[in-house]
Design a protein around this motif. Structure first.
Motif, mmCIF file in Angstrom:
data_model
loop_
_atom_site.group_PDB
_atom_site.id
_atom_site.type_symbol
_atom_site.label_atom_id
_atom_site.label_comp_id
_atom_site.label_asym_id
_atom_site.label_seq_id
_atom_site.Cartn_x
_atom_site.Cartn_y
_atom_site.Cartn_z
ATOM 1 N N GLU A 123 -30.421 7.412 -156.883
ATOM 2 C CA GLU A 123 -29.966 6.332 -155.841
ATOM 3 C C GLU A 123 -28.968 6.465 -155.538
ATOM 4 O O GLU A 123 -27.993 5.699 -154.194
ATOM 5 N N ARG A 124 -28.896 8.170 -154.763
ATOM 6 C CA ARG A 124 -27.690 8.563 -153.986
ATOM 7 C C ARG A 124 -28.270 10.210 -153.487
ATOM 8 O O ARG A 124 -29.031 11.077 -154.349
ATOM 9 N N LEU A 125 -28.244 10.139 -151.943
ATOM 10 C CA LEU A 125 -28.752 12.262 -151.757
ATOM 11 C C LEU A 125 -27.603 12.493 -151.491
ATOM 12 O O LEU A 125 -26.162 12.412 -150.842
ATOM 13 N N MET A 126 -27.458 13.351 -152.406
ATOM 14 C CA MET A 126 -27.148 14.582 -152.053
ATOM 15 C C MET A 126 -26.217 15.434 -151.005
ATOM 16 O O MET A 126 -27.624 14.963 -150.152
ATOM 17 N N PRO A 127 -25.257 16.158 -150.496
ATOM 18 C CA PRO A 127 -24.851 16.261 -149.101
ATOM 19 C C PRO A 127 -26.569 17.184 -149.214
ATOM 20 O O PRO A 127 -26.115 18.364 -149.851
ATOM 21 N N ASN A 128 -26.355 17.959 -147.514
ATOM 22 C CA ASN A 128 -27.551 18.800 -147.230
ATOM 23 C C ASN A 128 -28.519 18.726 -148.195
ATOM 24 O O ASN A 128 -28.843 20.024 -148.414
ATOM 25 N N LEU A 129 -28.705 17.684 -148.650
ATOM 26 C CA LEU A 129 -30.575 17.813 -149.274
ATOM 27 C C LEU A 129 -31.488 16.335 -149.040
ATOM 28 O O LEU A 129 -31.013 15.795 -148.443
ATOM 29 N N SER A 130 -33.065 17.141 -149.232
ATOM 30 C CA SER A 130 -33.549 16.134 -148.300
ATOM 31 C C SER A 130 -34.491 15.548 -150.018
ATOM 32 O O SER A 130 -34.927 16.244 -151.108
ATOM 33 N N TYR A 131 -34.700 14.580 -150.001
ATOM 34 C CA TYR A 131 -35.416 14.174 -150.985
ATOM 35 C C TYR A 131 -36.593 13.040 -150.695
ATOM 36 O O TYR A 131 -37.140 12.478 -149.209
ATOM 37 N N ILE A 132 -37.648 12.863 -150.890
ATOM 38 C CA ILE A 132 -39.129 12.029 -151.249
ATOM 39 C C ILE A 132 -39.557 10.797 -151.308
ATOM 40 O O ILE A 132 -38.664 10.579 -153.084
ATOM 41 N N VAL A 133 -39.758 10.232 -150.529
ATOM 42 C CA VAL A 133 -40.014 8.778 -151.378
ATOM 43 C C VAL A 133 -41.397 8.221 -151.067
ATOM 44 O O VAL A 133 -41.327 8.273 -149.622
ATOM 45 N N SER A 134 -42.247 7.830 -151.294
ATOM 46 C CA SER A 134 -43.511 7.550 -151.411
ATOM 47 C C SER A 134 -43.850 5.488 -151.627
ATOM 48 O O SER A 134 -42.836 5.333 -151.646
ATOM 49 N N TYR A 135 -44.425 5.658 -150.370
ATOM 50 C CA TYR A 135 -45.218 3.812 -150.092
ATOM 51 C C TYR A 135 -46.562 4.428 -150.431
ATOM 52 O O TYR A 135 -47.121 4.981 -149.811
ATOM 53 N N SER A 136 -47.404 2.764 -151.336
ATOM 54 C CA SER A 136 -48.473 2.933 -151.109
ATOM 55 C C SER A 136 -49.124 2.029 -150.292
ATOM 56 O O SER A 136 -48.623 0.826 -149.985
ATOM 57 N N PHE A 137 -51.039 2.132 -149.534
ATOM 58 C CA PHE A 137 -50.952 0.865 -149.005
ATOM 59 C C PHE A 137 -52.594 0.297 -148.885
ATOM 60 O O PHE A 137 -53.127 1.302 -149.633
ATOM 61 N N ALA A 138 -53.243 -0.717 -149.055
ATOM 62 C CA ALA A 138 -54.048 -1.281 -150.149
ATOM 63 C C ALA A 138 -54.691 -2.074 -148.690
ATOM 64 O O ALA A 138 -53.799 -2.499 -147.535
ATOM 65 N N ILE A 139 -55.808 -1.303 -147.744
ATOM 66 C CA ILE A 139 -56.312 -1.546 -146.580
ATOM 67 C C ILE A 139 -58.088 -1.451 -147.318
ATOM 68 O O ILE A 139 -58.498 -0.799 -148.282
ATOM 69 N N PRO A 140 -58.372 -2.649 -145.939
ATOM 70 C CA PRO A 140 -60.339 -3.321 -146.368
ATOM 71 C C PRO A 140 -60.521 -2.077 -145.940
ATOM 72 O O PRO A 140 -60.730 -0.403 -145.229
ATOM 73 N N GLU A 141 -61.985 -1.396 -146.504
ATOM 74 C CA GLU A 141 -62.722 -0.645 -146.283
ATOM 75 C C GLU A 141 -63.360 -0.457 -144.804
ATOM 76 O O GLU A 141 -63.836 0.571 -144.741
ATOM 77 N N SER A 142 -63.327 -1.216 -144.002
ATOM 78 C CA SER A 142 -63.645 -1.817 -143.560
ATOM 79 C C SER A 142 -62.808 -1.220 -141.560
ATOM 80 O O SER A 142 -63.428 -0.235 -140.836
ATOM 81 N N GLU A 143 -61.398 -0.850 -142.554
ATOM 82 C CA GLU A 143 -60.269 -0.244 -141.615
ATOM 83 C C GLU A 143 -61.180 1.371 -141.015
ATOM 84 O O GLU A 143 -61.132 2.264 -142.113
ATOM 85 N N SER A 144 -60.844 1.228 -140.284
ATOM 86 C CA SER A 144 -61.451 3.821 -139.515
ATOM 87 C C SER A 144 -60.871 4.253 -138.582
ATOM 88 O O SER A 144 -61.569 4.967 -138.022
ATOM 89 N N GLU A 145 -59.732 3.367 -137.837
ATOM 90 C CA GLU A 145 -59.006 3.971 -137.211
ATOM 91 C C GLU A 145 -58.363 5.242 -137.200
ATOM 92 O O GLU A 145 -58.210 5.166 -138.426
ATOM 93 N N GLU A 146 -58.848 5.729 -136.498
ATOM 94 C CA GLU A 146 -57.729 7.221 -136.570
ATOM 95 C C GLU A 146 -56.063 7.043 -136.298
ATOM 96 O O GLU A 146 -55.219 7.815 -137.184
ATOM 97 N N ARG A 147 -55.668 6.621 -135.690
ATOM 98 C CA ARG A 147 -54.418 6.419 -135.255
ATOM 99 C C ARG A 147 -53.240 5.177 -135.674
ATOM 100 O O ARG A 147 -54.709 4.034 -135.862
ATOM 101 N N ILE A 148 -52.754 5.201 -135.846
ATOM 102 C CA ILE A 148 -52.030 3.303 -136.570
ATOM 103 C C ILE A 148 -50.874 3.471 -135.965
ATOM 104 O O ILE A 148 -50.202 3.803 -136.376
#
Length: 579
Positions: A397-422
């Motif tokens: 819940e808290r970030l300590m000083p001068n440290l980094s933390y990783i948070v991830s997000y997932s996305f469900a995307i149609p098979e037809s989506e094929s763009e290289e940039r988003i």
């Protein structure tokens, strides 16, 4: 896992700075100076001056309702009684209608004080125009009574005939991004329209208007009550301020306020009407007060044209660099740098959709712990389709000083989506709840996992697969034989970045799949804790099989898997096949 796919029905209109530079903070020096629309002040007596604040001429079921609000100032050093003049509305055809004083109008104006006086009348007719507001002295002690005109003030440019009226007058029509003060409101606050966004709600589309408010004065100021309505041709769509509590700004401070305007499908708004409220009080025979409330149109703000979403109008993002966050928005502490470090997309065979996983690094630059910011993330394709991210479950819940933390997000995307940039959008879903507003926007590359590579990315870990062996073992039992499978992996694990991860960090998931595509066994391996993956030979024992037959050849799927409030999200990283 819930799939959140939606088509953006209309353009997201952001400030030009957002489109050109990711998302820039508002800079007062870059904005046009606020122009204040002033009403003319007239002398009523030697001590009193007046200005007409608003004139209502609104048609209703019984005819028309005339409402007038006047500001009166005492310019002397003594108390002055409000004169017993009759206040009248004069039409362009020369007719006069006597206005009745509000039950709560003041009787005396104190020295150097400015007060507001409200008047109203109902008329059993319509289709007339008010040209003047007059003060008339009536001498009732002579016969016939004598009327003396004291003052007449032009009113044709002040008349408001209701919500469908067009706001006119000098300085009343403003361009988007143009700073202004609200006419008739005694306040130094300066307003700048900032963003127009559309939210699809269960009850239909809603336009969310974000307005920046700045206090250039020397004392604390409260944002006055006003409304923003949307206009599309002759149609008017009433808006409502999202913030329920009063918004107060200290000197030199800036803050956003938001207005939600429900609209119909496929409606394109051309402008916004800014309206301020007025109240007239009626007293019955017993002295009970009943308010009569109405609104007066003050300004018309022209909206920018909707040109559709342009992916290439967004600034290109450089991976693992701090993102520019809207400096006025307070969701993310200014001492926290937010960087995108990974965005992979891969098709999940047999699931009918692709999975994208975006990882963000949150770095606390300060010397004190700060809360972990809870923001939403959307991906938007060049075709205008928006895919909402699901945040991983987290315990920190808290970030300590001068440290980094990783948070991830997932996305469900149609098979037809094929763009290289988003398009990548950081979204605040708390400040203007239940509506969402963008606080940062970029275009970025979608990374792909090379399944032929010996390296597998689980940021901040890079895993090299040097060798692998799948062995079938048998366990003879009376009358039958059971099977199990043992996978040996020779791994080399490197940590690319010194960041903090917790027990909810994504795991390596290994599945055994038979020739029909059915998963017969699976196991998970963590990068944290006592039993974490380490460099060297790892042995995976698959015992809880979903088959009693000997299966050959088997396919091995290696995933990155993470837990979200909506279930497990996984990204296929590597496929191994028995030969």
């Amino acid at each position: 896992m819930v799939m959140r796919w939606k088509k953006t029905m209309s353009a997201v209109v952001l400030t030009a700075s957002l489109l050109s530079s990711g998302y820039s903070a508002y800079a007062a020096a870059d904005q046009p100076a606020a122009v204040e629309q002033m009403n003319k002040v007239y002398s009523l007596t030697d001590a009193l001056s007046v200005e007409v604040k608003s004139v209502l001429n609104e048609r209703n079921d019984t005819g028309s309702r005339i409402g007038v609000v006047v500001k009166m100032q005492n310019n002397s050093s003594k108390n002055v009684r409000v004169p017993d003049y009759e206040v009248r509305a004069r039409t362009s055809e020369g007719l006069q209608y006597t206005l009745h004083s509000s039950a709560t109008n003041a009787r005396t104006v104190q020295p150097k004080e400015k007060i507001e006086l409200s008047y109203m009348a109902s008329v059993d007719r319509n289709e007339f125009t008010i040209s003047e507001i007059s003060w008339v002295d009536i001498d009732v002690y002579v016969y016939p009574k004598v009327e003396t005109d004291i003052l007449s003030v032009p009113a044709q440019d002040l008349e408001w005939t209701g919500n469908e009226d067009d706001i006119k007058g000098q300085g009343a029509v403003r361009k988007w991004d143009e700073s202004f003060k609200i006419p008739s409101v005694s306040s130094p606050l300066v307003y700048t329209p900032s963003k127009v966004e559309e939210e699809n709600t269960p009850s239909g589309p809603v336009k969310l208007i974000t307005v920046l408010v700045e206090n250039p004065g020397e004392s604390m100021e409260t944002v006055p009550d006003f409304r923003l309505d949307g206009k599309a041709g002759k149609s008017v769509f009433p808006g409502q301020r999202v913030e329920q509590e009063p918004v107060t700004l200290e000197p030199g401070k800036r803050e956003y306020i938001h207005y939600a305007i429900p609209v119909k499908n496929n409606v394109v708004l051309q402008s916004l009407n800014l309206l301020t409220p007025e109240t007239y009080m009626v007293a019955d025979a017993n002295g009970k007060l009943t308010p009569v409330e109405y609104s007066i149109g003050r300004l018309n703000i022209v909206l920018p044209g909707e040109e559709g979403f342009s992916l290439y109008g967004l600034k290109k993002y450089v991976m693992d660099t701090p993102m520019q966050i809207d400096a006025v928005n307070s969701l993310i502490d200014p001492n926290v740098d937010v960087s995108l470090v990974e965005l992979f997309m891969h098709e999940n065979q047999g699931d009918g959709y692709k999975t994208a996983i975006a990882k963000f690094k949150l770095h606390n630059k300060s010397a004190q712990p700060v809360p972990v910011p809870i923001f939403d993330v959307d991906l938007k394709s060049g075709g205008g389709y928006t895919y909402g991210g699901v945040r991983q479950m987290a315990s920190t819940e808290r970030l300590m000083p001068n440290l980094s933390y990783i948070v991830s997000y997932s996305f469900a995307i149609p098979e037809s989506e094929s763009e290289e940039r988003i398009g990548l959008f950081l979204v605040d879903s708390q400040t203007a709840e239940p509506y969402r507003t963008t606080i940062s926007a970029y275009q970025t590359e979608v990374m792909t996992q090379d399944e032929t590579s010996k390296w597998m990315s689980f940021y901040p870990f890079e895993v090299e697969m040097k060798d692998w062996t799948l062995v079938t073992t048998t366990d003879p039992m009376p009358g039958y034989v059971t099977y199990s499978y043992k996978l040996q992996l020779d791994l080399d694990i490197e940590r690319k970045d010194r960041v903090v991860i917790d027990q909810n960090f994504s795991k390596m998931k290994i599945e055994l799949v038979d020739t029909t595509g059915r998963t017969i066994a699976e196991e998970y391996f963590s990068f944290t804790g006592m039993n974490r993956l380490i460099s060297g030979i790892q042995t995976v024992q698959f015992k809880n099989l979903r088959t009693e037959q000997h299966e050959y050849p088997l396919t091995i799927h290696i995933y990155e898997a993470m837990e979200t409030p909506q279930g497990e999200a996984k990204r296929l990283i590597k496929t191994l096949k028995e030969r």
